[in-house]
Design a protein around this motif. Structure first.
Motif, PDB file in Angstrom:
ATOM      1  N   UNK A  92       0.787  -1.229   0.000  1.00 54.64           N
ATOM      2  CA  UNK A  92       0.000   0.000   0.000  1.00 54.64           C
ATOM      3  C   UNK A  92       0.824   1.286   0.000  1.00 54.64           C
ATOM      4  N   UNK A  93       2.148   1.198   0.103  1.00 56.26           N
ATOM      5  CA  UNK A  93       2.982   2.386   0.265  1.00 56.26           C
ATOM      6  C   UNK A  93       4.257   2.267  -0.560  1.00 56.26           C
ATOM      7  N   UNK A  94       4.665   3.392  -1.157  1.00 62.80           N
ATOM      8  CA  UNK A  94       5.913   3.427  -1.920  1.00 62.80           C
ATOM      9  C   UNK A  94       6.458   4.851  -1.896  1.00 62.80           C
ATOM     10  N   UNK A  95       7.733   4.984  -2.244  1.00 64.84           N
ATOM     11  CA  UNK A  95       8.355   6.294  -2.388  1.00 64.84           C
ATOM     12  C   UNK A  95       9.016   6.369  -3.755  1.00 64.84           C
ATOM     13  N   UNK A  96       9.235   7.596  -4.208  1.00 61.44           N
ATOM     14  CA  UNK A  96       9.910   7.784  -5.485  1.00 61.44           C
ATOM     15  C   UNK A  96      10.775   9.024  -5.467  1.00 61.44           C
ATOM     16  N   UNK A  97      11.919   8.911  -6.112  1.00 62.50           N
ATOM     17  CA  UNK A  97      12.813  10.048  -6.328  1.00 62.50           C
ATOM     18  C   UNK A  97      13.030  10.159  -7.830  1.00 62.50           C
ATOM     19  N   UNK A  98      12.975  11.380  -8.325  1.00 65.51           N
ATOM     20  CA  UNK A  98      13.118  11.648  -9.755  1.00 65.51           C
ATOM     21  C   UNK A  98      13.911  12.934  -9.932  1.00 65.51           C
ATOM     22  N   UNK A  99      14.508  13.091 -11.099  1.00 66.95           N
ATOM     23  CA  UNK A  99      15.089  14.370 -11.503  1.00 66.95           C
ATOM     24  C   UNK A  99      14.175  14.971 -12.562  1.00 66.95           C
ATOM     25  N   UNK A 100      14.119  16.299 -12.586  1.00 64.75           N
ATOM     26  CA  UNK A 100      13.275  17.017 -13.535  1.00 64.75           C
ATOM     27  C   UNK A 100      14.122  18.003 -14.320  1.00 64.75           C
ATOM     28  N   UNK A 101      14.023  17.928 -15.633  1.00 65.75           N
ATOM     29  CA  UNK A 101      14.597  18.909 -16.562  1.00 65.75           C
ATOM     30  C   UNK A 101      13.407  19.447 -17.337  1.00 65.75           C
ATOM     31  N   UNK A 102      13.147  20.762 -17.231  1.00 66.80           N
ATOM     32  CA  UNK A 102      11.910  21.285 -17.783  1.00 66.80           C
ATOM     33  C   UNK A 102      12.116  22.627 -18.488  1.00 66.80           C
ATOM     34  N   UNK A 103      12.045  22.639 -19.835  1.00 62.25           N
ATOM     35  CA  UNK A 103      11.959  23.917 -20.523  1.00 62.25           C
ATOM     36  C   UNK A 103      10.563  24.510 -20.302  1.00 62.25           C
ATOM     37  N   UNK A 104      10.516  25.842 -20.141  1.00 63.55           N
ATOM     38  CA  UNK A 104       9.280  26.525 -19.774  1.00 63.55           C
ATOM     39  C   UNK A 104       9.182  27.840 -20.534  1.00 63.55           C
ATOM     40  N   UNK A 105       7.961  28.224 -20.895  1.00 62.42           N
ATOM     41  CA  UNK A 105       7.681  29.600 -21.285  1.00 62.42           C
ATOM     42  C   UNK A 105       6.915  30.214 -20.121  1.00 62.42           C
TER      43      UNK A 105
END
Length: 157
Positions: A92-105
């Motif tokens: 019923x439980x989990x964790x997550x780690x991620x990296x984000x690269x995000x171009x934005x206007x």
């Protein structure tokens, strides 16, 4: 040798894949104008979305309201999430780690500008009625800078 049975190990692999799919759905909804109904549905009723410089919102209704308004400020976004580390704690439980690269206007006072956001996600997921949802999402921003300025002077390690 793992103390988990083959069935338990397969269930954890399936859970990790479902969580990855949910994260991809989250990114897709953000990139299609921050669709608030779809995004809010990915969170538990008492979830926390903590975006650091973008604010902290507690509860599904507050998260919905945030996403409903953010598309006025961020008119284009491409959420590119990388390097997932999913830890399934139990059924019923989990964790997550991620990296984000995000171009934005981003709409700024002098008009729209191109920016780059680099950040890290630290997520907690729970399974509710068979569906993985966010219990919390925490975004640590390393930098959010105009493309023309670069980030050498402002990046936070």
């Amino acid at each position: 040798m793992s103390a988990l049975s083959l069935e338990q190990r397969i269930a954890r692999l399936e859970a990790a894949e479902l969580i990855k799919t949910m994260k991809a759905r989250y990114c897709d909804l953000c990139d299609r104008g921050y669709e608030p109904d779809g995004l809010a549905a990915l969170f538990t009723e008492d979830a926390v979305w903590d975006g650091g410089i973008f604010g902290r919102y507690e509860g599904r209704a507050a998260i919905h309201a945030f996403f409903k308004g953010v598309s006025r400020t961020l008119t284009f976004a491409a959420h590119l999430v990388l390097n997932p580390i999913i830890t399934v704690i139990d059924d019923e439980t989990a964790t997550g780690k991620w990296r984000l690269w995000q171009p934005v206007t981003a709409n700024e006072p002098n008009g729209p500008i191109s920016k780059i956001l680099v950040a890290a996600y630290d997520d907690v997921y729970v399974r509710v009625e068979g569906q993985w949802l966010y219990k919390s999402l925490h975004l640590t921003v390393n930098f959010f800078e105009p493309l023309s300025d670069g980030w050498a002077q402002t990046a936070v390690p």
